[in-house]
Design an enzyme around this catalytic site. Structure first.
Site, PDB file in Angstrom:
ATOM      1  CE  LYS A 156       1.651   2.458   4.141  1.00  0.00           C
ATOM      2  NZ  LYS A 156       1.978   1.128   3.678  1.00  0.00           N
ATOM      3  CE  LYS A 187      -5.045  -0.946   1.770  1.00  0.00           C
ATOM      4  NZ  LYS A 187      -5.609  -2.063   2.491  1.00  0.00           N
ATOM      5  CB  THR A 225      -0.887   0.029   1.259  1.00  0.00           C
ATOM      6  OG1 THR A 225      -1.706  -1.138   1.273  1.00  0.00           O
ATOM      7  CG2 THR A 225      -1.774   1.267   1.268  1.00  0.00           C
TER       8      THR A 225
HETATM    9  P1  NAD Z   1       5.865  -5.824   7.510  1.00  0.00           P
HETATM   10  O1  NAD Z   1       6.608  -4.680   8.099  1.00  0.00           O
HETATM   11  O2  NAD Z   1       5.459  -6.965   8.367  1.00  0.00           O
HETATM   12  O3  NAD Z   1       6.704  -6.434   6.268  1.00  0.00           O
HETATM   13  C1  NAD Z   1       7.469  -5.678   5.376  1.00  0.00           C
HETATM   14  C2  NAD Z   1       8.696  -6.490   5.019  1.00  0.00           C
HETATM   15  O4  NAD Z   1       9.448  -5.785   4.026  1.00  0.00           O
HETATM   16  C3  NAD Z   1       9.638  -6.726   6.206  1.00  0.00           C
HETATM   17  O5  NAD Z   1       9.882  -8.111   6.357  1.00  0.00           O
HETATM   18  C4  NAD Z   1      10.907  -5.963   5.815  1.00  0.00           C
HETATM   19  O6  NAD Z   1      12.093  -6.565   6.277  1.00  0.00           O
HETATM   20  C5  NAD Z   1      10.824  -5.995   4.296  1.00  0.00           C
HETATM   21  N1  NAD Z   1      11.622  -4.964   3.647  1.00  0.00           N
HETATM   22  C6  NAD Z   1      11.662  -3.625   3.904  1.00  0.00           C
HETATM   23  N2  NAD Z   1      12.516  -3.002   3.052  1.00  0.00           N
HETATM   24  C7  NAD Z   1      13.031  -3.978   2.261  1.00  0.00           C
HETATM   25  C8  NAD Z   1      13.967  -3.974   1.186  1.00  0.00           C
HETATM   26  N3  NAD Z   1      14.557  -2.844   0.789  1.00  0.00           N
HETATM   27  N4  NAD Z   1      14.251  -5.150   0.600  1.00  0.00           N
HETATM   28  C9  NAD Z   1      13.672  -6.301   1.001  1.00  0.00           C
HETATM   29  N5  NAD Z   1      12.779  -6.370   2.009  1.00  0.00           N
HETATM   30  C10 NAD Z   1      12.461  -5.207   2.616  1.00  0.00           C
HETATM   31  O7  NAD Z   1       4.561  -5.176   6.785  1.00  0.00           O
HETATM   32  P2  NAD Z   1       3.209  -5.923   6.371  1.00  0.00           P
HETATM   33  O8  NAD Z   1       2.234  -5.880   7.490  1.00  0.00           O
HETATM   34  O9  NAD Z   1       3.557  -7.214   5.728  1.00  0.00           O
HETATM   35  O10 NAD Z   1       2.659  -4.885   5.263  1.00  0.00           O
HETATM   36  C11 NAD Z   1       3.218  -4.821   3.973  1.00  0.00           C
HETATM   37  C12 NAD Z   1       2.358  -3.907   3.119  1.00  0.00           C
HETATM   38  O11 NAD Z   1       1.023  -4.412   3.103  1.00  0.00           O
HETATM   39  C13 NAD Z   1       2.282  -2.474   3.652  1.00  0.00           C
HETATM   40  O12 NAD Z   1       2.332  -1.580   2.561  1.00  0.00           O
HETATM   41  C14 NAD Z   1       0.921  -2.432   4.351  1.00  0.00           C
HETATM   42  O13 NAD Z   1       0.363  -1.128   4.364  1.00  0.00           O
HETATM   43  C15 NAD Z   1       0.123  -3.382   3.473  1.00  0.00           C
HETATM   44  N6  NAD Z   1      -1.042  -4.003   4.147  1.00  0.00           N
HETATM   45  C16 NAD Z   1      -0.892  -4.552   5.392  1.00  0.00           C
HETATM   46  C17 NAD Z   1      -1.991  -5.140   6.016  1.00  0.00           C
HETATM   47  C18 NAD Z   1      -1.852  -5.744   7.404  1.00  0.00           C
HETATM   48  O14 NAD Z   1      -2.889  -6.030   8.029  1.00  0.00           O
HETATM   49  N7  NAD Z   1      -0.648  -5.992   7.901  1.00  0.00           N
HETATM   50  C19 NAD Z   1      -3.228  -5.178   5.366  1.00  0.00           C
HETATM   51  C20 NAD Z   1      -3.344  -4.638   4.085  1.00  0.00           C
HETATM   52  C21 NAD Z   1      -2.232  -4.056   3.494  1.00  0.00           C
END
Ligand code: NAD
Length: 298
Positions: free
Chosen positions: A247, A172, A97
């Site tokens: 966010k 979204k 997102t």
């Molecule tokens: P998270 O922080 O658990 O996971 C993100 C991952 O990205 C981490 O493991 C981190 O190490 C990795 N990362 C960061 N920079 C990196 C790079 N340069 N190279 C490789 N890996 C890298 O976040 P999440 O909860 O999995 O959310 C991910 C996305 O999904 C976000 O944009 C969030 O807004 C969206 N989202 C989350 C949810 C939820 O309920 N968690 C629901 C809908 C959408």
């Protein structure tokens, strides 16, 4: 079955990758976190040393990263990023997102390099990622979206083509602005009902069958009792954290400013969630937990 590079294996990316493995795809995984990589390996993926290595032989590249700056960096860093590393004609799918401008900038860079790209953010949290029941809103050219559809269907229950590049992110952001405002309206109504001596269950019984009916009431009711599965019944353990809602509300306000849209309720919702997230531990609670602040402030 496809060879897929998956970059970003956190709370959402980890289980999404596991569902692609279960569907029979060959996964090459990369994350900055060694723990996340170890979990991906256990799920059946091959560990890569860099994002570029994961993408080198991929037909499809999927990213699930925190925010726009990470997506720009991973796709377009000075060494060429994923756009340069993936084979010509690969399909790039960003499920993070992020802001619409970053989505459009990366899609334009991909098009310049002869790659197909879609933005495909998701609705549904970690539970839906695990169950493979996410909803994908997908922005991009018709052929790219149709190529992405069977891959996304292995991780979700619905795939909606929203229009050209960036429109998945627009959908979204608009949806979650609605949700944030809606949740606050339900919280205020339950707080007022309490002050008026109206039982919460009775308000639920009326409004769930009347014109106040909405998802924040019938699926995610912010008071304990009426909807046993809602986070209110487990001390507001997330679910969807208040920090994530903040966010998304910030993204909505940024998009409104850039596009000249007036969204006063979205702005107020952002301010209220910012106050809640600044409270000790507020940001880690489920976003429906903001009712505690609203009841306390009244
Ligand atoms: P998270 O922080 O658990 O996971 C993100 C991952 O990205 C981490 O493991 C981190 O190490 C990795 N990362 C960061 N920079 C990196 C790079 N340069 N190279 C490789 N890996 C890298 O976040 P999440 O909860 O999995 O959310 C991910 C996305 O999904 C976000 O944009 C969030 O807004 C969206 N989202 C989350 C949810 C939820 O309920 N968690 C629901 C809908 C959408």
């Amino acid at each position: 079955m496809a060879t897929i590079a998956f970059v970003g294996l956190g709370n959402m990316g980890g289980p999404m990758l596991a569902n692609l493995v279960k569907a029979g795809h060959a996964l090459h995984a990369f994350d900055l976190s060694q723990d996340a990589l170890a979990r991906a390996e256990t799920a059946g993926a091959t560990r890569a040393a860099t994002a570029a290595e994961a993408a080198a032989a991929a037909e499809v590249v999927i990213t699930m990263l925190p925010a726009g700056q990470h997506v720009r960096q991973v796709y377009m860093d000075e060494s060429g990023g994923l756009i340069g590393a993936a084979p010509k004609g690969a399909l790039l799918i960003d499920c993070s997102t992020i802001d619409v401008d970053s989505a459009r900038a990366v899609a334009a860079a991909a098009a310049d390099a002869g790659q197909r790209m879609v933005d495909a953010p998701v609705s549904g949290g970690v539970g839906a990622a695990e169950a493979g029941t996410l909803t994908f809103m997908v922005g991009g050219a018709d052929d790219a979206v149709e190529a992405a559809r069977p891959i996304l269907e292995a991780m979700g229950k619905a795939v909606v083509h929203t229009g050209g590049p960036g429109t998945g992110q627009a959908a979204k952001i608009c949806n979650n602005m609605m949700l944030g405002i809606q949740m606050l309206s339900v919280c205020e109504a339950f707080m007022l009902a309490k002050r008026l001596g109206l039982d919460a269950q009775k308000l639920f019984d009326v409004s769930s069958r009347a014109s106040g009916q909405c998802w924040s009431l019938t699926t995610y009711c912010p008071v304990p009792g009426p909807v046993p599965t809602s986070p209110a019944n487990r001390d507001y353990k997330a679910g969807f954290t208040a920090a994530m809602m903040l966010k998304d509300l910030k993204l909505a306000q940024q998009a409104a400013a850039v596009s000249g849209a007036a969204t006063p309720l979205g702005g107020l919702a952002e301010s209220l969630y910012a106050v809640f997230c600044n409270h000790e531990g507020g940001g880690t609670l489920d976003f429906s937990g903001i009712i505690q602040m609203i009841e306390g402030d009244a």
